[in-house]
Write an enzyme that holds these catalytic residues in place. Sequence first.
Site, PDB file in Angstrom:
ATOM      1  N   ASN A  13       0.445  22.619   7.437  1.00 11.30           N
ATOM      2  CA  ASN A  13       0.966  21.744   6.390  1.00 11.30           C
ATOM      3  C   ASN A  13      -0.103  21.727   5.299  1.00 11.30           C
ATOM      4  O   ASN A  13      -1.130  21.076   5.454  1.00 11.30           O
ATOM      5  CB  ASN A  13       1.218  20.336   6.949  1.00 11.30           C
ATOM      6  CG  ASN A  13       1.594  19.351   5.849  1.00 11.30           C
ATOM      7  OD1 ASN A  13       1.867  19.737   4.712  1.00 11.30           O
ATOM      8  ND2 ASN A  13       1.595  18.058   6.184  1.00 11.30           N
ATOM      9  N   TRP A  14       0.159  22.461   4.256  1.00 16.78           N
ATOM     10  CA  TRP A  14      -0.859  22.639   3.209  1.00 16.78           C
ATOM     11  C   TRP A  14      -1.035  21.391   2.349  1.00 16.78           C
ATOM     12  O   TRP A  14      -1.982  21.297   1.581  1.00 16.78           O
ATOM     13  CB  TRP A  14      -0.492  23.827   2.320  1.00 16.78           C
ATOM     14  CG  TRP A  14      -0.647  25.169   2.975  1.00 16.78           C
ATOM     15  CD1 TRP A  14      -0.877  25.434   4.306  1.00 16.78           C
ATOM     16  CD2 TRP A  14      -0.583  26.447   2.316  1.00 16.78           C
ATOM     17  NE1 TRP A  14      -0.956  26.796   4.513  1.00 16.78           N
ATOM     18  CE2 TRP A  14      -0.781  27.443   3.308  1.00 16.78           C
ATOM     19  CE3 TRP A  14      -0.365  26.856   0.994  1.00 16.78           C
ATOM     20  CZ2 TRP A  14      -0.771  28.806   3.010  1.00 16.78           C
ATOM     21  CZ3 TRP A  14      -0.360  28.205   0.704  1.00 16.78           C
ATOM     22  CH2 TRP A  14      -0.566  29.174   1.703  1.00 16.78           C
ATOM     23  N   LYS A  15      -0.078  20.462   2.423  1.00 11.71           N
ATOM     24  CA  LYS A  15      -0.108  19.244   1.594  1.00 11.71           C
ATOM     25  C   LYS A  15      -0.198  19.632   0.113  1.00 11.71           C
ATOM     26  O   LYS A  15       0.389  20.643  -0.265  1.00 11.71           O
ATOM     27  CB  LYS A  15      -1.247  18.315   2.052  1.00 11.71           C
ATOM     28  CG  LYS A  15      -1.166  18.071   3.571  1.00 11.71           C
ATOM     29  CD  LYS A  15      -2.049  16.978   4.073  1.00 11.71           C
ATOM     30  CE  LYS A  15      -1.873  16.830   5.587  1.00 11.71           C
ATOM     31  NZ  LYS A  15      -2.627  15.732   6.153  1.00 11.71           N
ATOM     32  N   HIS A 100       6.580  12.780   7.011  1.00 12.50           N
ATOM     33  CA  HIS A 100       5.129  12.794   7.222  1.00 12.50           C
ATOM     34  C   HIS A 100       4.561  11.416   6.901  1.00 12.50           C
ATOM     35  O   HIS A 100       5.040  10.728   5.992  1.00 12.50           O
ATOM     36  CB  HIS A 100       4.475  13.860   6.338  1.00 12.50           C
ATOM     37  CG  HIS A 100       3.058  14.106   6.700  1.00 12.50           C
ATOM     38  ND1 HIS A 100       2.036  13.291   6.268  1.00 12.50           N
ATOM     39  CD2 HIS A 100       2.488  15.049   7.484  1.00 12.50           C
ATOM     40  CE1 HIS A 100       0.896  13.731   6.780  1.00 12.50           C
ATOM     41  NE2 HIS A 100       1.140  14.801   7.512  1.00 12.50           N
ATOM     42  N   GLU A 102       2.073  10.508   5.332  1.00  8.42           N
ATOM     43  CA  GLU A 102       1.642  10.334   3.930  1.00  8.42           C
ATOM     44  C   GLU A 102       2.835   9.983   3.051  1.00  8.42           C
ATOM     45  O   GLU A 102       2.706   9.227   2.083  1.00  8.42           O
ATOM     46  CB  GLU A 102       0.929  11.605   3.441  1.00  8.42           C
ATOM     47  CG  GLU A 102      -0.459  11.710   4.059  1.00  8.42           C
ATOM     48  CD  GLU A 102      -0.949  13.122   4.272  1.00  8.42           C
ATOM     49  OE1 GLU A 102      -0.387  14.069   3.692  1.00  8.42           O
ATOM     50  OE2 GLU A 102      -1.913  13.290   5.049  1.00  8.42           O
ATOM     51  N   GLU A 172       2.107  12.756  15.196  1.00 15.86           N
ATOM     52  CA  GLU A 172       0.887  12.693  14.387  1.00 15.86           C
ATOM     53  C   GLU A 172       0.402  11.248  14.302  1.00 15.86           C
ATOM     54  O   GLU A 172       0.886  10.473  13.468  1.00 15.86           O
ATOM     55  CB  GLU A 172       1.174  13.200  12.968  1.00 15.86           C
ATOM     56  CG  GLU A 172       1.611  14.645  12.905  1.00 15.86           C
ATOM     57  CD  GLU A 172       1.221  15.300  11.584  1.00 15.86           C
ATOM     58  OE1 GLU A 172       0.652  16.381  11.635  1.00 15.86           O
ATOM     59  OE2 GLU A 172       1.466  14.719  10.521  1.00 15.86           O
ATOM     60  N   GLY A 178      -6.557  13.721   9.003  1.00 15.91           N
ATOM     61  CA  GLY A 178      -7.571  13.907   7.968  1.00 15.91           C
ATOM     62  C   GLY A 178      -8.821  13.074   8.175  1.00 15.91           C
ATOM     63  O   GLY A 178      -9.638  12.934   7.269  1.00 15.91           O
ATOM     64  N   SER A 218      -6.129  16.169  12.794  1.00 14.17           N
ATOM     65  CA  SER A 218      -7.469  16.722  13.002  1.00 14.17           C
ATOM     66  C   SER A 218      -7.514  17.791  14.079  1.00 14.17           C
ATOM     67  O   SER A 218      -8.543  17.964  14.738  1.00 14.17           O
ATOM     68  CB  SER A 218      -8.479  15.602  13.298  1.00 14.17           C
ATOM     69  OG  SER A 218      -8.547  14.709  12.191  1.00 14.17           O
ATOM     70  N   GLY A 239      -3.219  20.321   9.239  1.00  9.36           N
ATOM     71  CA  GLY A 239      -3.503  20.089   7.826  1.00  9.36           C
ATOM     72  C   GLY A 239      -4.702  20.903   7.385  1.00  9.36           C
ATOM     73  O   GLY A 239      -4.611  22.107   7.135  1.00  9.36           O
ATOM     74  N   GLY A 240      -5.861  20.258   7.320  1.00  9.17           N
ATOM     75  CA  GLY A 240      -7.082  20.880   6.799  1.00  9.17           C
ATOM     76  C   GLY A 240      -7.387  22.270   7.342  1.00  9.17           C
ATOM     77  O   GLY A 240      -7.690  23.202   6.588  1.00  9.17           O
TER      78      GLY A 240
HETATM   79  P1  13P Z   1      -5.254  17.178   9.381  1.00  6.27           P
HETATM   80  O1  13P Z   1      -5.113  18.377  10.318  1.00  6.27           O
HETATM   81  O2  13P Z   1      -5.946  17.521   8.117  1.00  6.27           O
HETATM   82  O3  13P Z   1      -5.776  15.987  10.089  1.00  6.27           O
HETATM   83  O4  13P Z   1      -3.743  16.820   8.947  1.00  6.27           O
HETATM   84  C1  13P Z   1      -2.780  16.707   9.916  1.00  6.27           C
HETATM   85  C2  13P Z   1      -1.479  16.588   9.251  1.00  6.27           C
HETATM   86  O5  13P Z   1      -1.207  15.603   8.600  1.00  6.27           O
HETATM   87  C3  13P Z   1      -0.535  17.692   9.389  1.00  6.27           C
HETATM   88  O6  13P Z   1       0.729  17.343   8.929  1.00  6.27           O
END
Ligand code: 13P
Length: 258
Positions: A13-15, A100, A102, A172, A178, A218, A239-240
């Site tokens: 998930n590149w956000k 998500h 966020e 999640e 994050g 994470s 994510g990251g």
């Molecule tokens: P991180 O892997 O950066 O914690 O993000 C997880 C995420 O929100 C994937 O959708």
Amino acid sequence: MNKATRKAIIAGNWKMNKTRPEAKALLEEIKPLVANAQDAVEVIACVPFTNLETALAVTEGSNVKIGAENVHFEKSGAFTGEISADMLTELGVEYVVIGHSERRQYFGETDETVNKRTLAALQAGLKPIVCVGETLTEREQGITEEVVAKQTKIALMGTCEKCIKNVVIAYEPVWAIGTGKVATPEQAQDVCGFIRKTIAGLFNQEIADGITIQYGGSMNAANCAELLAKPDIDGGLIGGASLKAADFNTIVQAAVNG
Ligand code: 13P
């Protein structure tokens, strides 16, 4: 049902990251690294809307699938700034992240709108990756299961038995996203197992046994193997670490070997 019979899915998930040239470069780097995962693991990159066309072109003919990060629930109309499910399928997009944390936290997403988006996505032929998870306060209050059960039940309301096979659930925990604070493999397994039980209650055991449940929060190259080894964790939503080809590939390879 044995975990090995479920589809393992590793999705990035590149956000809100990467311009088109950057997206092209990252996918060009990822493609050869994960080519061996072909039969064992579904590899997906969920990218910003502006990168979808580029991402689809770059990954054409490869085993990397492309997903969007959100979708609106109406088919068309006066919804400035929104993107419909038909617009995504017409491009060739296969997956879409829905609900998500966020989006729930910053953009007013609710369980009800998550449900509407899930149904709209399924109707258009998209495969939704539906996100659920508790906040730190909810975990500390001991209500993780109530929260996750409610989110899962409402998200899947009205989903037909045939369609549910196209749904992926991503657990999640909000406190792990994050933050570098990953859930322990046991914590993640407990909730993923509980989600599977919830789905068995909503549908039946066979459907619950067939559904892919990912962990996200994470997850990285160092902790992925332990998480992916758990019986109810069928993949990851990353994510990251999905923004670095080598790290993302390490996670894909852990799923191939897990
Ligand atoms: P991180 O892997 O950066 O914690 O993000 C997880 C995420 O929100 C994937 O959708």
